[in-house]
Enzyme design. Structure first.
Site, PDB file in Angstrom:
ATOM      1  N   ALA A  11       0.799  -1.228   0.000  1.00 22.23           N
ATOM      2  CA  ALA A  11       0.000   0.000   0.000  1.00 22.23           C
ATOM      3  C   ALA A  11       0.832   1.278   0.000  1.00 22.23           C
ATOM      4  O   ALA A  11       0.285   2.374  -0.062  1.00 22.23           O
ATOM      5  CB  ALA A  11      -0.926  -0.004   1.212  1.00 22.23           C
ATOM      6  N   GLU A 216       4.870   4.289 -25.769  1.00 18.88           N
ATOM      7  CA  GLU A 216       5.019   5.056 -24.520  1.00 18.88           C
ATOM      8  C   GLU A 216       6.146   6.060 -24.679  1.00 18.88           C
ATOM      9  O   GLU A 216       7.204   5.722 -25.232  1.00 18.88           O
ATOM     10  CB  GLU A 216       5.356   4.121 -23.367  1.00 18.88           C
ATOM     11  CG  GLU A 216       4.226   3.197 -22.990  1.00 18.88           C
ATOM     12  CD  GLU A 216       4.580   2.451 -21.718  1.00 18.88           C
ATOM     13  OE1 GLU A 216       4.349   3.010 -20.632  1.00 18.88           O
ATOM     14  OE2 GLU A 216       5.112   1.334 -21.814  1.00 18.88           O
ATOM     15  N   HIS A 240      -0.975  -7.543 -22.369  1.00 22.12           N
ATOM     16  CA  HIS A 240      -1.872  -6.555 -22.980  1.00 22.12           C
ATOM     17  C   HIS A 240      -2.088  -6.799 -24.489  1.00 22.12           C
ATOM     18  O   HIS A 240      -3.222  -6.833 -24.960  1.00 22.12           O
ATOM     19  CB  HIS A 240      -1.331  -5.136 -22.802  1.00 22.12           C
ATOM     20  CG  HIS A 240      -0.951  -4.809 -21.383  1.00 22.12           C
ATOM     21  ND1 HIS A 240      -1.666  -5.251 -20.302  1.00 22.12           N
ATOM     22  CD2 HIS A 240       0.084  -4.093 -20.863  1.00 22.12           C
ATOM     23  CE1 HIS A 240      -1.104  -4.804 -19.190  1.00 22.12           C
ATOM     24  NE2 HIS A 240      -0.039  -4.104 -19.504  1.00 22.12           N
TER      25      HIS A 240
HETATM   26  C1  BG6 Z   1       2.122  -1.959 -17.502  1.00 27.35           C
HETATM   27  C2  BG6 Z   1       3.585  -2.097 -17.816  1.00 27.35           C
HETATM   28  O1  BG6 Z   1       1.488  -3.202 -17.514  1.00 27.35           O
HETATM   29  O2  BG6 Z   1       1.516  -1.112 -18.481  1.00 27.35           O
HETATM   30  C3  BG6 Z   1       4.259  -0.743 -17.861  1.00 27.35           C
HETATM   31  O3  BG6 Z   1       4.200  -2.896 -16.814  1.00 27.35           O
HETATM   32  C4  BG6 Z   1       3.552   0.183 -18.821  1.00 27.35           C
HETATM   33  O4  BG6 Z   1       5.619  -0.858 -18.223  1.00 27.35           O
HETATM   34  C5  BG6 Z   1       2.049   0.197 -18.515  1.00 27.35           C
HETATM   35  O5  BG6 Z   1       4.091   1.482 -18.662  1.00 27.35           O
HETATM   36  C6  BG6 Z   1       1.307   0.971 -19.583  1.00 27.35           C
HETATM   37  O6  BG6 Z   1      -0.011   1.132 -19.163  1.00 27.35           O
HETATM   38  P1  BG6 Z   1      -0.904   2.351 -19.674  1.00 27.35           P
HETATM   39  O7  BG6 Z   1      -2.239   2.110 -19.081  1.00 27.35           O
HETATM   40  O8  BG6 Z   1      -0.221   3.605 -19.175  1.00 27.35           O
HETATM   41  O9  BG6 Z   1      -0.873   2.269 -21.167  1.00 27.35           O
END
Ligand code: BG6
Length: 481
Positions: A11, A216, A240
């Site tokens: 937390a 990113e 993802h």
């Molecule tokens: C996470 C990864 O699962 O997803 C990260 O571990 C990444 O490295 C992130 O930055 C990206 O998530 P979002 O929601 O910001 O696209």
């Protein structure tokens, strides 16, 4: 709604402060939490309740969380801080005592939900000590929500699953993939199965190629210890991106039941391979960000090996081995240290027209973030006395309106876990198939391969040049916007 105690391990970490507790805060604000719902925030640091609540308020202010003045006082009464060393069994006995003896159990009936937002090294220890301390003996119902990474390969994922299964059955295990909680990812099934205009053309006969971009702009931030052993392939593709592919390509489920949806996704996950398996190396590109004038190179980030060969970028050409998709290449690209942050799915249709040589392909785009929506590109005649064909763009954007607020992924996912809905969580056999596929690529990406082929690219650029060749060799191009 759910009466119970949410035990948040980890937390005092970023995930808790930036995602999980804000998500609960908004659920509370929208009155989606039962009165009898408490969050026990568990961490290794020594805070009193009050100190932790004050810290939380400061963190929320840093994150610009809205409506703090009107709602925080109410919300903070749900929060209890509990200091625990994750490896010390006696602390688990104390936690059990705390839940039994405090007022928490009066109305919660000891419905317990555990959430592991800790560093992965504790993922096995915590379920093991939950079992040994028999903490669950006081619970009426129990569930566990598990963050990624779920293992680092198929073998470790299996071992991890076995440990969790000793204390929780599959119906009590919620393996989180936060992309599944994003609004437009949830929208994929609606867009497809309620609109024949899209669904009827989603197959190899009409689709030329599918592209998935998850880009990113940040670097590895403070997660070097984890990322160095994961890289872009395991961090983003294993979960993802494979989940997005399964939703875009699966057949229509028999019903909306969790089982039917997962069964269809699984059929896709089991059949994803690198395109042209006999020549798979040419369908994989890995890269690592190098310095730019404003940012250091990956190898100089904190907790990263100076000679690191970890990839911060990966592009792949994939295919699905089934009749519906067998001739359609799926190109994916994802990385950190790229020019901007966005995610989308782009479906380019075949251009079979033989009459007009200047027409463009139809393109269907699902925007996942930051814009949430979809758009279509198609050809029309421009008003003139001749035939001039122009490409038109039609767009639906669901979060462009200034007042629009889309629930964050974790709001939806946490609410689903409270309500026992597992459809946006990942079943064990999905994880198993994801890892089998990723292991097959990891095998190719051995040290010799990395030494030879890891491409450097400048921070904040479009990624390695070779990733363009990957698609241009097929006479196509990346259509990211
Ligand atoms: C996470 C990864 O699962 O997803 C990260 O571990 C990444 O490295 C992130 O930055 C990206 O998530 P979002 O929601 O910001 O696209």
């Amino acid at each position: 709604m759910y009466n119970g105690v949410f035990l948040l391990f980890g937390a005092t970490g970023d995930l808790a402060f930036k995602k999980l507790l804000p998500a609960f805060y908004f659920l509370d604000f929208q009155e989606k939490l039962e009165q009898c719902f408490y969050i026990v925030c568990i961490g290794r640091k020594n805070y009193t309740n009050l100190e932790y609540q004050n810290l939380l308020k400061t963190k929320f202010e840093d994150e610009n969380i809205e409506f703090l003045d009107s709602n925080f006082n109410k919300f903070k009464n749900r929060i209890h801080y509990f200091n625990l060393n994750f490896e010390n069994i006696y602390d688990y006995f104390k936690l059990k005592n705390f839940i039994e003896s405090s007022s928490l159990d009066l109305c919660t009936e000891n419905n317990l939900i555990y959430y592991l937002a800790t560093p992965p090294k504790y993922f096995k220890t915590i379920p093991k000590l939950l079992k040994e301390s028999q903490l669950n003996s006081i619970s009426k119902t129990k569930k566990i929500i598990i963050e990624k990474p779920f293992g680092k390969d198929l073998d470790s994922a299996k071992k991890y699953n076995t440990i969790i299964n000793e204390e929780f059955n599959e119906k009590e295990i919620f393996r989180i993939d936060h992309y599944l909680g994003k609004q437009m990812i949830q929208n994929i099934m609606i867009l497809r199965f309620t609109n024949p205009i899209f669904e009827n053309i989603l197959n190899s006969e009409f689709v030329d190629n599918i592209q998935i971009h998850v880009s990113e702009s940040v670097g590895v931030l403070n997660r070097g210890n984890y990322y160095e052993h994961s890289g872009a392939l395991k961090d983003m593709v294993q979960n993802h991106i494979l989940q997005i592919i399964s939703l875009i390509c699966m057949d229509e489920p028999l019903s909306l039941s969790t089982k039917d949806i997962r069964d269809q996704k699984l059929k896709i996950l089991k059949n994803i391979t690198v395109y042209d398996e006999n020549n798979s190396k040419k369908n994989i590109v890995i890269g690592q960000y190098d310095k730019s004038k404003d940012h250091i190179a990956y190898v100089n980030e904190t907790n990263i090996n100076k000679n690191s060969l970890t990839e911060t970028f990966v592009a792949l050409k994939l295919k699905i081995q089934n009749q519906r998709w067998q001739n359609t290449p799926i190109y994916i690209r994802t990385g950190k240290g790229l020019d901007k942050k966005y995610a989308n799915v782009i479906i380019e249709l075949k251009n079979n027209n033989k009459l007009y040589d200047i027409s463009k392909s139809n393109i269907f785009i699902i925007q996942i973030q930051p814009k949430e929506g979809m758009s279509l590109e198609f050809n029309t005649k421009t008003p003139s006395t001749q035939i001039n064909i122009d490409k038109q763009h039609m767009e639906f954007c669901q979060n462009c309106n200034i007042n629009a607020r889309s629930p964050q992924a974790y709001e939806k996912l946490l609410l689903d876990a409270l309500n026992n809905d597992q459809s946006l969580y990942t079943r064990w056999d999905e994880i198993e198939s994801e890892w089998s596929f990723i292991d097959s690529i990891s095998k190719i990406l051995d040290i010799d391969y990395r030494k030879k082929y890891l491409q450097k690219y400048e921070f904040a650029s479009l990624g390695p040049k070779k990733s363009f060749a990957l698609i241009e060799n097929d006479n196509k191009k990346w259509l990211f916007k």
